[in-house]
Design a protein around this motif. Structure first.
Motif, mmCIF file in Angstrom:
data_model
loop_
_atom_site.group_PDB
_atom_site.id
_atom_site.type_symbol
_atom_site.label_atom_id
_atom_site.label_comp_id
_atom_site.label_asym_id
_atom_site.label_seq_id
_atom_site.Cartn_x
_atom_site.Cartn_y
_atom_site.Cartn_z
ATOM 1 N N TRP A 1 12.345 -3.389 -9.630
ATOM 2 C CA TRP A 1 11.223 -2.961 -8.782
ATOM 3 C C TRP A 1 10.499 -1.773 -9.417
ATOM 4 O O TRP A 1 9.260 -1.732 -9.461
ATOM 5 N N LEU A 2 11.270 -0.807 -9.909
ATOM 6 C CA LEU A 2 10.671 0.387 -10.512
ATOM 7 C C LEU A 2 9.888 0.035 -11.769
ATOM 8 O O LEU A 2 8.827 0.618 -12.036
ATOM 9 N N LYS A 3 10.380 -0.918 -12.513
ATOM 10 C CA LYS A 3 9.761 -1.271 -13.785
ATOM 11 C C LYS A 3 8.519 -2.147 -13.595
ATOM 12 O O LYS A 3 7.548 -2.031 -14.351
ATOM 13 N N ASN A 4 8.547 -2.992 -12.585
ATOM 14 C CA ASN A 4 7.471 -3.966 -12.426
ATOM 15 C C ASN A 4 6.456 -3.599 -11.348
ATOM 16 O O ASN A 4 5.410 -4.236 -11.253
ATOM 17 N N SER A 5 6.756 -2.587 -10.538
ATOM 18 C CA SER A 5 5.856 -2.197 -9.471
ATOM 19 C C SER A 5 5.236 -0.840 -9.784
ATOM 20 O O SER A 5 5.821 -0.011 -10.478
ATOM 21 N N SER A 6 4.047 -0.620 -9.246
ATOM 22 C CA SER A 6 3.367 0.664 -9.423
ATOM 23 C C SER A 6 3.463 1.525 -8.165
ATOM 24 O O SER A 6 2.747 2.523 -8.039
ATOM 25 N N GLN A 7 4.359 1.178 -7.234
ATOM 26 C CA GLN A 7 4.456 1.893 -5.974
ATOM 27 C C GLN A 7 5.096 3.268 -6.123
ATOM 28 O O GLN A 7 4.786 4.174 -5.362
ATOM 29 N N CYS A 8 5.998 3.421 -7.076
ATOM 30 C CA CYS A 8 6.650 4.718 -7.286
ATOM 31 C C CYS A 8 5.731 5.590 -8.148
ATOM 32 O O CYS A 8 5.528 5.314 -9.335
ATOM 33 N N GLN A 9 5.207 6.649 -7.542
ATOM 34 C CA GLN A 9 4.209 7.481 -8.206
ATOM 35 C C GLN A 9 4.801 8.454 -9.215
ATOM 36 O O GLN A 9 4.076 9.020 -10.027
ATOM 37 N N ASP A 10 6.103 8.684 -9.162
ATOM 38 C CA ASP A 10 6.741 9.609 -10.113
ATOM 39 C C ASP A 10 7.883 8.906 -10.845
ATOM 40 O O ASP A 10 8.940 9.483 -11.070
ATOM 41 N N ALA A 11 7.655 7.655 -11.228
ATOM 42 C CA ALA A 11 8.692 6.856 -11.886
ATOM 43 C C ALA A 11 9.188 7.512 -13.164
ATOM 44 O O ALA A 11 10.376 7.388 -13.512
ATOM 45 N N GLU A 12 8.308 8.214 -13.874
ATOM 46 C CA GLU A 12 8.730 8.847 -15.132
ATOM 47 C C GLU A 12 9.690 10.009 -14.902
ATOM 48 O O GLU A 12 10.327 10.490 -15.841
ATOM 49 N N ARG A 13 9.827 10.464 -13.639
ATOM 50 C CA ARG A 13 10.738 11.570 -13.323
ATOM 51 C C ARG A 13 11.972 11.101 -12.575
ATOM 52 O O ARG A 13 12.706 11.902 -12.016
ATOM 53 N N VAL A 14 12.209 9.797 -12.573
ATOM 54 C CA VAL A 14 13.405 9.231 -11.942
ATOM 55 C C VAL A 14 14.435 9.006 -13.048
ATOM 56 O O VAL A 14 14.282 8.105 -13.875
ATOM 57 N N PHE A 15 15.493 9.831 -13.059
ATOM 58 C CA PHE A 15 16.469 9.831 -14.147
ATOM 59 C C PHE A 15 17.841 9.364 -13.676
ATOM 60 O O PHE A 15 18.173 9.438 -12.487
ATOM 61 N N CYS A 16 18.628 8.918 -14.658
ATOM 62 C CA CYS A 16 20.023 8.561 -14.405
ATOM 63 C C CYS A 16 20.864 9.832 -14.322
ATOM 64 O O CYS A 16 20.649 10.782 -15.085
ATOM 65 N N SER A 17 21.815 9.824 -13.423
ATOM 66 C CA SER A 17 22.780 10.910 -13.331
ATOM 67 C C SER A 17 24.157 10.475 -13.829
ATOM 68 O O SER A 17 24.898 11.265 -14.398
ATOM 69 N N GLU A 18 24.483 9.228 -13.614
ATOM 70 C CA GLU A 18 25.732 8.633 -14.074
ATOM 71 C C GLU A 18 25.416 7.244 -14.624
ATOM 72 O O GLU A 18 24.429 6.622 -14.217
ATOM 73 N N ARG B 1 0.815 -1.223 0.000
ATOM 74 C CA ARG B 1 0.000 0.000 0.000
ATOM 75 C C ARG B 1 0.844 1.267 0.000
ATOM 76 O O ARG B 1 0.328 2.369 -0.203
ATOM 77 N N LEU B 2 2.138 1.128 0.224
ATOM 78 C CA LEU B 2 3.019 2.293 0.326
ATOM 79 C C LEU B 2 3.290 2.892 -1.045
ATOM 80 O O LEU B 2 3.617 2.177 -2.000
ATOM 81 N N ARG B 3 3.171 4.219 -1.139
ATOM 82 C CA ARG B 3 3.478 4.955 -2.366
ATOM 83 C C ARG B 3 4.728 5.808 -2.108
ATOM 84 O O ARG B 3 4.792 6.536 -1.119
ATOM 85 N N VAL B 4 5.691 5.708 -3.019
ATOM 86 C CA VAL B 4 6.992 6.347 -2.839
ATOM 87 C C VAL B 4 7.201 7.381 -3.931
ATOM 88 O O VAL B 4 6.811 7.183 -5.088
ATOM 89 N N TYR B 5 7.857 8.503 -3.557
ATOM 90 C CA TYR B 5 8.160 9.592 -4.496
ATOM 91 C C TYR B 5 9.673 9.799 -4.485
ATOM 92 O O TYR B 5 10.260 10.116 -3.453
#
Length: 354
Positions: free
Chosen positions: A248-265, A226-230
């Motif tokens: 986890w990010l690809k297969n789970s819907s828990q991260c509500q802003d997954a489209e804004r999680v970017f690579c830095s390196e 039930r936990l939603r993560v930003y």
């Protein structure tokens, strides 16, 4: 005899007037002196009794919390002051508990939270400590808040207080916590050792310094469905160590802003959404196999070189004889060419002689 009786009557009347005078003076002092009542509003604050809201105006010269908070207060908003420390029992009024449900203390320059600072607020539902400068947080800072649902600590925790924050959040008093916001605190990891001791529905970790979320934390996230993560605006390092978090990010819907999680390196993947990576980009096995293949190729080439040198060394005598024979053959051939050149150096003279 008459004189004595008159004197006694005079003294009696004087005594009665004296008593009435003392009572009058006492009542006058009582009504003229400022008396604190539960309905009184603290100085430099505005009160709305109907809604139970007390809003205290910004004042940088104020270094203390108001000590005369009305007992009927359900919401206290205190901003723009210079309160460096929240002492123990800071919100207890004469040892009595308050019915307060919302407490906002943002933008007050708070640096220290002492043990049991919020004692006396057993029904508090929302606590906002955002935009302060917390350097010292007691492990018992949040004790006595069994009904707390929302805790906001955005842009408040200094790097030195990060470890202390982890201890303060581990208290059983926060077992009913639903929402925890920790944005903008330069955190490098989730500051809770365990997530199953809470009743969390939302965890906000945007704009921190998180480069990866380890396998243990990912396992805890899987368990808390039930936990939603930003997690937006964190500098994720997209190498093979990110593999567990990537899936986890690809297969789970828990991260509500997954489209804004970017690579830095690394540089080649900077700005690429983590969920858009390919599996082989974070596959440690492929990366290791590629490294091993290059190493193996180098070893094979080295062995071939060693074998070649050994063959040359073991056949050095035969190779020397072979080189000498070639040199002698070349010499004989060159002598033949030289002789013919001398004989046929000028073909025109030979024709004239004929």
């Amino acid at each position: 005899m008459r004189i004595t009786h008159s004197a006694e009557r005079f003294r009696g009347v004087f005594s009665v007037w004296n008593q009435w005078g003392l009572h009058y003076v006492a009542l006058l002092c009582l009504f003229s002196s400022p008396v604190r009542t539960d309905d009184a509003c603290p100085s430099s604050c505005s009160c709305a009794r109907d809604s139970g809201t007390v809003t205290c105006l910004p004042d940088v010269e104020q270094t203390d919390l108001p000590s005369d908070i009305p007992t009927w207060t359900s919401s206290l908003i205190l901003k723009g002051r210079n309160i460096s420390t929240l002492p123990q029992g800071a919100f207890t009024v004469n040892g009595t508990e308050l019915e307060m449900m919302t407490l906002s203390l943002s933008y007050n320059g708070i640096q220290t939270i002492e043990p049991y600072a919020f004692l006396g607020l057993p029904r508090l539902h929302l606590l906002d400590l955002s935009h302060n400068h917390l350097e010292t947080i007691s492990s018992r800072a949040f004790h006595g808040l069994p009904e707390l649902r929302s805790l906001f600590l955005n842009y408040s925790v200094s790097p030195d207080a990060t470890a202390q924050l982890s201890g303060a959040l581990s208290t059983q008093s926060l077992r009913n916590l639903h929402r925890l916001e920790l944005a903008g605190n330069k955190l490098k990891s989730i500051p809770m050792e365990r997530l199953d001791i809470y009743n969390l529905h939302a965890l906000v970790l945007i704009n921190n310094s998180i480069e990866n979320i380890g396998g243990e934390n990912v396992s805890s996230l899987y368990q808390q469905r039930r936990l939603r993560v930003y997690l937006a605006l964190n500098p994720f390092r997209c190498n093979c160590e990110l593999e567990v978090f990537y899936y986890w990010l690809k297969n789970s819907s828990q991260c509500q802003d997954a489209e804004r999680v970017f690579c830095s390196e690394p540089e080649a993947r900077r700005g690429v959404p983590v969920e858009k990576l390919r599996g082989e980009d974070v596959d440690c096995m492929n990366e290791n196999l590629e490294a091993v293949s290059y190493v193996f190729l180098g070893i094979v080439l080295a062995l071939i070189g060693v074998v070649f040198l050994m063959v040359l060394y073991l056949n050095r005598g035969g190779i020397k004889r072979w080189l000498n024979n070639i040199r002698e053959a070349c010499r004989d051939q060159m002598e033949v060419y030289h002789y013919r050149y001398e004989q046929d150096s000028d073909p025109r003279l030979a024709n004239v002689a004929v």
